[in-house]
Design an enzyme around this catalytic site. Sequence first.
Site, mmCIF file in Angstrom:
data_model
loop_
_atom_site.group_PDB
_atom_site.id
_atom_site.type_symbol
_atom_site.label_atom_id
_atom_site.label_comp_id
_atom_site.label_asym_id
_atom_site.label_seq_id
_atom_site.Cartn_x
_atom_site.Cartn_y
_atom_site.Cartn_z
ATOM 1 N N TYR A 192 8.441 3.408 -0.080
ATOM 2 C CA TYR A 192 6.992 3.589 -0.066
ATOM 3 C C TYR A 192 6.602 5.008 0.350
ATOM 4 O O TYR A 192 5.561 5.509 -0.059
ATOM 5 C CB TYR A 192 6.342 2.602 0.921
ATOM 6 N N ASP B 77 4.749 -12.405 -0.766
ATOM 7 C CA ASP B 77 3.912 -13.055 -1.782
ATOM 8 C C ASP B 77 4.550 -14.379 -2.216
ATOM 9 O O ASP B 77 3.859 -15.388 -2.413
ATOM 10 C CB ASP B 77 3.725 -12.159 -3.016
ATOM 11 N N ASP C 175 7.300 -6.791 0.933
ATOM 12 C CA ASP C 175 6.107 -6.900 0.080
ATOM 13 C C ASP C 175 6.312 -8.024 -0.938
ATOM 14 O O ASP C 175 5.438 -8.869 -1.137
ATOM 15 C CB ASP C 175 5.884 -5.556 -0.642
ATOM 16 N N ASP D 144 18.337 -10.542 -3.293
ATOM 17 C CA ASP D 144 18.290 -11.515 -4.398
ATOM 18 C C ASP D 144 18.604 -12.920 -3.883
ATOM 19 O O ASP D 144 17.921 -13.895 -4.203
ATOM 20 C CB ASP D 144 19.205 -11.097 -5.563
HETATM 21 C C1 IPM Z 1 0.408 -5.555 0.548
HETATM 22 C C2 IPM Z 1 -0.104 -4.830 -0.671
HETATM 23 C C3 IPM Z 1 0.014 -3.317 -0.454
HETATM 24 C C4 IPM Z 1 1.482 -2.986 -0.285
HETATM 25 C C5 IPM Z 1 -0.639 -2.463 -1.562
HETATM 26 C C6 IPM Z 1 -2.111 -2.794 -1.748
HETATM 27 C C7 IPM Z 1 -0.501 -0.990 -1.297
HETATM 28 O O1 IPM Z 1 0.564 -5.262 -1.803
HETATM 29 O O2 IPM Z 1 -0.094 -5.289 1.654
HETATM 30 O O3 IPM Z 1 1.295 -6.392 0.404
HETATM 31 O O4 IPM Z 1 2.205 -2.819 -1.269
HETATM 32 O O5 IPM Z 1 1.918 -2.882 0.875
HETATM 33 MG MG MG Z 2 1.848 -6.967 -1.487
#
Ligand code: IPM
Ligand code: MG
Length: 355
Positions: A136, A247, A243, A219
Site C-alpha cells: 500500500y 471482506d 483488506d 491462499d
Molecule cells: C478498506 C478499504 C480501503 C483499503 C480503501 C478505500 C483505500 O478497502 O478499508 O478496506 O483498501 O484499505
Molecule cells: Mg477493503
Amino acid sequence: MKIAVLPGDGIGKEVTAQAVKVLKAVLGNAAEFTEAPIGGEGVKAAGVPLPRATLELARRSDAILFGAVGGPGDESGPRHLRPGLGLLTLRRELGLFANFRPAFLFPELIGASSLKPELVEGLDLIILRELNGDIYYGEPRGIMVNAEGKREGVNTMRYSEFEIERIAHMAFRTARDRRRKVCSVDKANVLETMQLWRETVAGVGKGYPDVELTHLFVDAASMQLLRAPKQFDVVVTPNMFGDILSDAAAMLTGSIGMLPSASIGDGNKGLYEPVHGSAPDIEGRNLANPLAAILSAAMLLRFSFGRKDDAARIERAVRAVLAGGLRTADISQPGMKSVGTVEMGEAVVAALGRV
Ligand code: IPM
Ligand code: MG
C-alpha cells in the site's frame, strides 16, 4: 471528548449520521462532534482527498468516526486525487497501524450468513490487519516507461522488522484477552518480505508462550476461512491480505454491512469505520445498513475512551433490534420487517433505553 466526524462519500454520509445519533444518545453533552470533508467530498471542497483542515481536525480530536470514501471511476485518473488516498494518508499520518476487524455473528443473523449454520454458529474472530505498511505504501511505485518504451506498473511490498514486531505484539496481547490463539497470514513460500514477516512473528511469539501461534499462507487462510472459520481467534495479517480477508469474513456474519472496525496506534486516539465501502449504487436511497457504523461507534467508546459499559450497551441494543425482527435489505430474511437506514438507526437509539 472531541470526536471528528468524517462521513466521506456515498452511503458513508447516511450511516455515519445514524452512528452519531447513537453516540449522542449515549454521551449526551459529554462529547463535542465536528464534521469535515474527506475523499471525493474533500476534492470537491478543497481540491484534495485529505484537506489540510480535515487532517488538523483529526490530529486534535480524541477519536475519528469515519464513513466511507470513493465513487465511480476511482480506479482511473491521477492517484493524488483518488478518494481512497484521503483515508490512506490519514491512517499513516496518525500512525494508526493496527486495524481490528471483528467478525462476530449475531445469533439472529445465522440464516443470513453465506455459510451453513453449523459452520458459523458462535463465530467470533478478529482480523487484525497491519495498516501502515506493505504494498500500500512501499516505494518505488508508479507507472513507468521501460527500456522498450512500454509502460510498466510497479508497486513494492515492504515491511521493516519493527513494523512487523509492533503488530505481532498487538496480536498476542489481544489474544490473551480472548481464546489465546493467533494465526499469522503470509505468503512466505514466495515472497521474501513475507518470509521476514513469518520469522518475526514467530520470534515475538516466543515471548507469549501461553498463546498458541500458527501460520498459514494466504491462499490456505482464505480457504480455511470459508471452510471452518470457527478455528480462528485472532488472525494477524499484512495490510493487503487483511483488506481481502476481512471482506470475505464479513460475509460469514451476514453482510459487509455488519462489520465494524477500529484503527489504533500507540496512544488512545483511534479511527472507527465500517468495513464496507461507499456503495454509490444505493447512495441516497435510505437502503444502507447502518449497523457496521453503529458498532464502530461502540468500538470508539471502548478503545478510545475506555467506556466498556456504554460500548456493550450499544451492542446489546443492536442485538435487541435484530431480535425484534428489523432488517435492512442486505440482511433481509423471510418473515422479518424491512426497514431503511434511518429507521434502523432510530430503532437502535430507542432500544438503548431498554437494554
Ligand atoms: C478498506 C478499504 C480501503 C483499503 C480503501 C478505500 C483505500 O478497502 O478499508 O478496506 O483498501 O484499505
Ligand atoms: Mg477493503
